[in-house]
Motif scaffolding. Structure first.
Motif, mmCIF file in Angstrom:
data_model
loop_
_atom_site.group_PDB
_atom_site.id
_atom_site.type_symbol
_atom_site.label_atom_id
_atom_site.label_comp_id
_atom_site.label_asym_id
_atom_site.label_seq_id
_atom_site.Cartn_x
_atom_site.Cartn_y
_atom_site.Cartn_z
ATOM 1 N N GLU A 1 18.354 31.016 91.554
ATOM 2 C CA GLU A 1 17.963 31.764 92.755
ATOM 3 C C GLU A 1 16.608 31.306 93.276
ATOM 4 O O GLU A 1 16.409 31.172 94.484
ATOM 5 C CB GLU A 1 17.927 33.251 92.442
ATOM 6 C CG GLU A 1 17.552 34.119 93.644
ATOM 7 C CD GLU A 1 17.700 35.605 93.374
ATOM 8 O OE1 GLU A 1 16.985 36.390 94.024
ATOM 9 O OE2 GLU A 1 18.531 35.979 92.531
ATOM 10 N N GLY A 2 15.668 31.043 92.373
ATOM 11 C CA GLY A 2 14.344 30.609 92.816
ATOM 12 C C GLY A 2 14.386 29.318 93.595
ATOM 13 O O GLY A 2 13.713 29.175 94.628
ATOM 14 N N ALA A 3 15.180 28.354 93.139
ATOM 15 C CA ALA A 3 15.267 27.074 93.831
ATOM 16 C C ALA A 3 15.936 27.222 95.189
ATOM 17 O O ALA A 3 15.504 26.620 96.180
ATOM 18 C CB ALA A 3 16.047 26.071 92.975
ATOM 19 N N VAL A 4 16.994 28.009 95.250
ATOM 20 C CA VAL A 4 17.699 28.209 96.526
ATOM 21 C C VAL A 4 16.789 28.902 97.530
ATOM 22 O O VAL A 4 16.699 28.511 98.695
ATOM 23 C CB VAL A 4 18.990 29.015 96.307
ATOM 24 C CG1 VAL A 4 19.653 29.335 97.641
ATOM 25 C CG2 VAL A 4 19.958 28.237 95.426
ATOM 26 N N LEU B 1 22.978 34.838 98.951
ATOM 27 C CA LEU B 1 21.662 35.483 98.902
ATOM 28 C C LEU B 1 21.197 35.955 100.270
ATOM 29 O O LEU B 1 20.461 36.947 100.373
ATOM 30 C CB LEU B 1 20.634 34.497 98.323
ATOM 31 C CG LEU B 1 20.842 34.078 96.875
ATOM 32 C CD1 LEU B 1 19.872 32.961 96.496
ATOM 33 C CD2 LEU B 1 20.666 35.267 95.940
ATOM 34 N N PHE B 2 21.618 35.244 101.326
ATOM 35 C CA PHE B 2 21.211 35.574 102.699
ATOM 36 C C PHE B 2 22.456 35.663 103.573
ATOM 37 O O PHE B 2 22.766 34.736 104.327
ATOM 38 C CB PHE B 2 20.255 34.512 103.247
ATOM 39 C CG PHE B 2 19.005 34.339 102.435
ATOM 40 C CD1 PHE B 2 17.903 35.155 102.645
ATOM 41 C CD2 PHE B 2 18.928 33.359 101.446
ATOM 42 C CE1 PHE B 2 16.743 35.002 101.899
ATOM 43 C CE2 PHE B 2 17.775 33.198 100.691
ATOM 44 C CZ PHE B 2 16.681 34.019 100.916
ATOM 45 N N VAL C 1 13.746 20.193 96.281
ATOM 46 C CA VAL C 1 14.034 21.249 95.317
ATOM 47 C C VAL C 1 15.499 21.276 94.898
ATOM 48 O O VAL C 1 15.822 21.611 93.752
ATOM 49 C CB VAL C 1 13.607 22.620 95.893
ATOM 50 C CG1 VAL C 1 14.461 23.010 97.108
ATOM 51 C CG2 VAL C 1 13.688 23.707 94.831
ATOM 52 N N GLY C 2 16.398 20.892 95.786
ATOM 53 C CA GLY C 2 17.812 20.904 95.445
ATOM 54 C C GLY C 2 18.175 19.902 94.372
ATOM 55 O O GLY C 2 19.199 20.063 93.696
ATOM 56 N N ARG C 3 17.359 18.852 94.196
ATOM 57 C CA ARG C 3 17.649 17.838 93.171
ATOM 58 C C ARG C 3 16.891 18.101 91.877
ATOM 59 O O ARG C 3 17.038 17.351 90.919
ATOM 60 C CB ARG C 3 17.296 16.444 93.691
ATOM 61 C CG ARG C 3 18.044 16.022 94.926
ATOM 62 C CD ARG C 3 19.542 16.194 94.845
ATOM 63 N NE ARG C 3 20.161 15.520 93.720
ATOM 64 C CZ ARG C 3 21.471 15.393 93.559
ATOM 65 N NH1 ARG C 3 22.294 15.928 94.459
ATOM 66 N NH2 ARG C 3 21.983 14.769 92.515
ATOM 67 N N SER C 4 16.079 19.156 91.835
ATOM 68 C CA SER C 4 15.398 19.505 90.598
ATOM 69 C C SER C 4 16.408 20.090 89.623
ATOM 70 O O SER C 4 17.546 20.408 89.982
ATOM 71 C CB SER C 4 14.289 20.528 90.877
ATOM 72 O OG SER C 4 14.860 21.749 91.340
ATOM 73 N N ALA C 5 15.992 20.248 88.371
ATOM 74 C CA ALA C 5 16.887 20.835 87.376
ATOM 75 C C ALA C 5 17.305 22.238 87.789
ATOM 76 O O ALA C 5 18.472 22.624 87.667
ATOM 77 C CB ALA C 5 16.207 20.852 86.012
ATOM 78 N N ALA C 6 16.340 23.014 88.313
ATOM 79 C CA ALA C 6 16.651 24.370 88.759
ATOM 80 C C ALA C 6 17.586 24.347 89.961
ATOM 81 O O ALA C 6 18.498 25.170 90.077
ATOM 82 C CB ALA C 6 15.362 25.110 89.102
ATOM 83 N N GLY C 7 17.369 23.387 90.852
ATOM 84 C CA GLY C 7 18.226 23.287 92.029
ATOM 85 C C GLY C 7 19.645 22.928 91.665
ATOM 86 O O GLY C 7 20.605 23.504 92.191
ATOM 87 N N ARG C 8 19.805 21.959 90.754
ATOM 88 C CA ARG C 8 21.148 21.558 90.344
ATOM 89 C C ARG C 8 21.877 22.692 89.629
ATOM 90 O O ARG C 8 23.102 22.763 89.656
ATOM 91 C CB ARG C 8 21.088 20.315 89.454
ATOM 92 C CG ARG C 8 20.630 19.059 90.190
ATOM 93 C CD ARG C 8 20.929 17.816 89.376
ATOM 94 N NE ARG C 8 20.259 17.835 88.091
ATOM 95 C CZ ARG C 8 19.018 17.396 87.876
ATOM 96 N NH1 ARG C 8 18.323 16.915 88.900
ATOM 97 N NH2 ARG C 8 18.478 17.424 86.667
ATOM 98 N N VAL D 1 15.311 27.635 101.285
ATOM 99 C CA VAL D 1 15.462 28.406 102.526
ATOM 100 C C VAL D 1 14.099 28.698 103.137
ATOM 101 O O VAL D 1 13.911 28.565 104.354
ATOM 102 C CB VAL D 1 16.225 29.718 102.245
ATOM 103 C CG1 VAL D 1 16.258 30.594 103.493
ATOM 104 C CG2 VAL D 1 17.648 29.416 101.793
ATOM 105 N N VAL D 2 13.144 29.092 102.325
ATOM 106 C CA VAL D 2 11.794 29.376 102.830
ATOM 107 C C VAL D 2 11.203 28.140 103.506
ATOM 108 O O VAL D 2 10.615 28.230 104.593
ATOM 109 C CB VAL D 2 10.880 29.847 101.677
ATOM 110 C CG1 VAL D 2 9.419 29.868 102.124
ATOM 111 C CG2 VAL D 2 11.298 31.230 101.202
#
Length: 248
Positions: free
Chosen positions: A180-183, A145-146, A169-176, A187-188
């Motif tokens: 793209e939103g979690a990643v 992405l970057f 955030v990396g351990r959330s469902a979205a992160g696992r 980074v932000v």
């Protein structure tokens, strides 16, 4: 006797439930108290003796095998919970079990303690390997992405965001799922803390939302450069106001 505030309604799992009250409570039946443990019946607290649980002993949480076996060995048991004000929920504190059942459970745990220790060691090795693979995948997604994000920086962000049990955030469902939103959120957050004076603003008393507003242009500048494949000075670690501060 002064009327006390009603108890917060506890959860209703299968089986008996006992509450560690946050305030001093007296039994609505026998009037004894203050009580360390209560059972809520019809919104009123009652002591363990009045609900026929006074003969049980408390086993704190922490040893999963012992807790499971103690409940298996006890004909009567109850879950003990306490309300966590900040999190707004009841959290498990342990169980009440029969003393004889606890003794039998302890004997069973002693008998296979070495086997369980070896299994825990194997599980720890397996989880560590899984964590390494996940952090590498997270870093690779950051680089996709970057593309301008330095490799070492991507790995650092991924390692921080994906720590097991951290709640990040990396351990959330979205992160696992490497969404793209979690990643991007990971980074932000990293850019905000490392590449801008955000932390200094918070330490000086600036409200969080205002601090984020002030550094939003710097954050977007770093992200834009990384998206376009450009790396800032020193691998993109310092930009904008942080470089001016260093020069001064």
């Amino acid at each position: 006797m002064a009327r006390t505030a009603p108890l917060t309604t506890p959860p209703t799992p299968r089986g008996l439930l006992v509450v560690q009250p946050l305030r001093k409570r007296h039994c609505a039946g026998c009037r004894r108290g203050p009580l360390p443990l209560v059972v809520v019946e019809g919104g009123a607290p009652r002591c363990l003796d009045c609900v026929d649980l006074g003969h049980l002993v408390f086993l704190p949480r922490g040893d999963t095998a012992l807790t499971r076996r103690a409940r298996e060995e006890s004909g009567l048991s109850a879950v003990v919970v306490r309300f966590h004000r900040r999190r707004g929920r009841y959290e498990r504190q342990g169980v009440l079990v029969e003393e004889a059942g606890l003794a039998r459970a302890e004997e069973r745990c002693l008998a296979d303690a070495e086997a369980r220790r070896r299994r825990r060691a194997r599980d720890a090795v397996r989880r560590a390997a899984e964590d390494v693979r996940f952090a590498e995948a997270f870093a690779a997604e950051i680089r996709r992405l970057f593309p301008g994000c330095p490799e070492a920086r991507a790995r650092a962000v991924a390692a921080h965001a994906s720590v097991r049990g951290s709640g990040r955030v990396g351990r959330s469902a979205a992160g696992r799922a490497l969404s793209e939103g979690a990643v991007v959120s990971a980074v932000v957050a990293a850019v905000r803390h490392v590449d801008t004076p955000y932390d200094q603003l918070l330490m000086s008393g600036v409200p969080r939302h205002e601090a984020r507003r002030r550094i939003s242009v710097e954050v977007e500048g770093v992200l834009r450069g990384w998206r376009e494949g450009r790396q800032g000075r020193e691998g993109g670690v310092r930009t904008g106001a942080r470089e001016e501060a260093d020069a001064g």
